[in-house]
Design a protein around this motif. Structure first.
Motif, PDB file in Angstrom:
ATOM      1  N   ALA A 175       0.836  -1.204   0.000  1.00 51.70           N
ATOM      2  CA  ALA A 175       0.000   0.000   0.000  1.00 51.70           C
ATOM      3  C   ALA A 175       0.869   1.252   0.000  1.00 51.70           C
ATOM      4  N   ALA A 176       1.936   1.252   0.787  1.00 48.15           N
ATOM      5  CA  ALA A 176       2.844   2.407   0.830  1.00 48.15           C
ATOM      6  C   ALA A 176       3.511   2.616  -0.521  1.00 48.15           C
ATOM      7  N   SER A 177       3.886   1.532  -1.175  1.00 47.52           N
ATOM      8  CA  SER A 177       4.497   1.652  -2.505  1.00 47.52           C
ATOM      9  C   SER A 177       3.516   2.232  -3.516  1.00 47.52           C
TER      10      SER A 177
ATOM     11  N   LEU B 282      -5.740   8.990  -0.054  1.00 43.55           N
ATOM     12  CA  LEU B 282      -5.483   7.569  -0.286  1.00 43.55           C
ATOM     13  C   LEU B 282      -4.637   6.994   0.839  1.00 43.55           C
ATOM     14  N   TRP B 283      -3.588   7.709   1.211  1.00 42.21           N
ATOM     15  CA  TRP B 283      -2.725   7.298   2.318  1.00 42.21           C
ATOM     16  C   TRP B 283      -3.552   7.181   3.595  1.00 42.21           C
ATOM     17  N   GLU B 284      -4.340   8.190   3.869  1.00 37.49           N
ATOM     18  CA  GLU B 284      -5.155   8.180   5.084  1.00 37.49           C
ATOM     19  C   GLU B 284      -6.102   6.989   5.097  1.00 37.49           C
ATOM     20  N   GLY B 285      -6.739   6.726   3.971  1.00 36.46           N
ATOM     21  CA  GLY B 285      -7.691   5.631   3.877  1.00 36.46           C
ATOM     22  C   GLY B 285      -7.062   4.261   3.919  1.00 36.46           C
ATOM     23  N   ALA B 286      -5.776   4.177   3.607  1.00 38.20           N
ATOM     24  CA  ALA B 286      -5.096   2.882   3.583  1.00 38.20           C
ATOM     25  C   ALA B 286      -4.877   2.309   4.977  1.00 38.20           C
ATOM     26  N   GLY B 287      -4.879   3.154   5.989  1.00 36.54           N
ATOM     27  CA  GLY B 287      -4.726   2.677   7.362  1.00 36.54           C
ATOM     28  C   GLY B 287      -3.404   1.962   7.611  1.00 36.54           C
ATOM     29  N   ILE B 288      -2.346   2.479   7.065  1.00 35.26           N
ATOM     30  CA  ILE B 288      -1.022   1.854   7.183  1.00 35.26           C
ATOM     31  C   ILE B 288      -0.488   2.058   8.592  1.00 35.26           C
ATOM     32  N   THR B 289      -0.086   0.969   9.234  1.00 29.78           N
ATOM     33  CA  THR B 289       0.377   1.033  10.616  1.00 29.78           C
ATOM     34  C   THR B 289       1.823   0.579  10.793  1.00 29.78           C
ATOM     35  N   GLN B 290       2.366  -0.161   9.855  1.00 32.23           N
ATOM     36  CA  GLN B 290       3.722  -0.698   9.989  1.00 32.23           C
ATOM     37  C   GLN B 290       4.727   0.457   9.960  1.00 32.23           C
ATOM     38  N   ALA B 291       5.647   0.482  10.924  1.00 36.87           N
ATOM     39  CA  ALA B 291       6.555   1.615  11.117  1.00 36.87           C
ATOM     40  C   ALA B 291       7.401   1.928   9.883  1.00 36.87           C
TER      41      ALA B 291
END
Length: 133
Positions: A9-11, A32-41
């Motif tokens: 998702a980050a990529s 898009l970033w906000e909606g992706a809910g990315i949590t991995q540091a």
């Protein structure tokens, strides 16, 4: 994007950000970033370095304002080792505009940054960029 892992998702977000040519597109990428809910540091650190910091551009007040709008929702909690980089980028991007500077002070203190007084008689507040700030 919920089916993707954090790194994938980050990529995807960083690839889209690299193609942005205007603030409407930048807003879509930040959403898009906000909606992706990315949590991995590591993935969050990548996003800060490759998406957020480049948007904090002293030559583009609109992009900087957009970054400040999304900043609290995207970086809290601040990825380890990124506190100084974020503070310095925000300071650089907002130093020429009192309006942006004041907005940055509000956003950054909300994220836990402290401020210090500078200028004549200590009348101007500045975001501390040291690790304790």
């Amino acid at each position: 994007m919920s089916d993707l892992g954090d790194h994938e998702a980050a990529s995807l977000v960083t690839d889209r950000a690299a193609q942005c040519t205007n603030n409407t597109e930048r807003r879509a990428v930040l959403a898009l970033w906000e909606g992706a809910g990315i949590t991995q540091a590591a993935a969050r650190r990548q996003l800060v370095e490759e998406v957020l910091l480049p948007i904090l551009d002293p030559r583009n007040a609109g992009a900087t304002e957009l970054a400040l709008e999304f900043l609290p929702r995207l970086v809290a909690p601040i990825p380890q080792g990124m506190k100084r980089q974020i503070a310095e980028a925000v300071d650089r991007a907002t130093s020429a505009s009192d309006k942006l500077h004041n907005k940055a002070l509000t956003v950054m203190t909300g994220l836990g940054y402290s401020t210090t007084s500078t200028g004549w008689f200590g009348r101007r507040r500045k975001i501390r960029t040291d690790p304790e700030g």
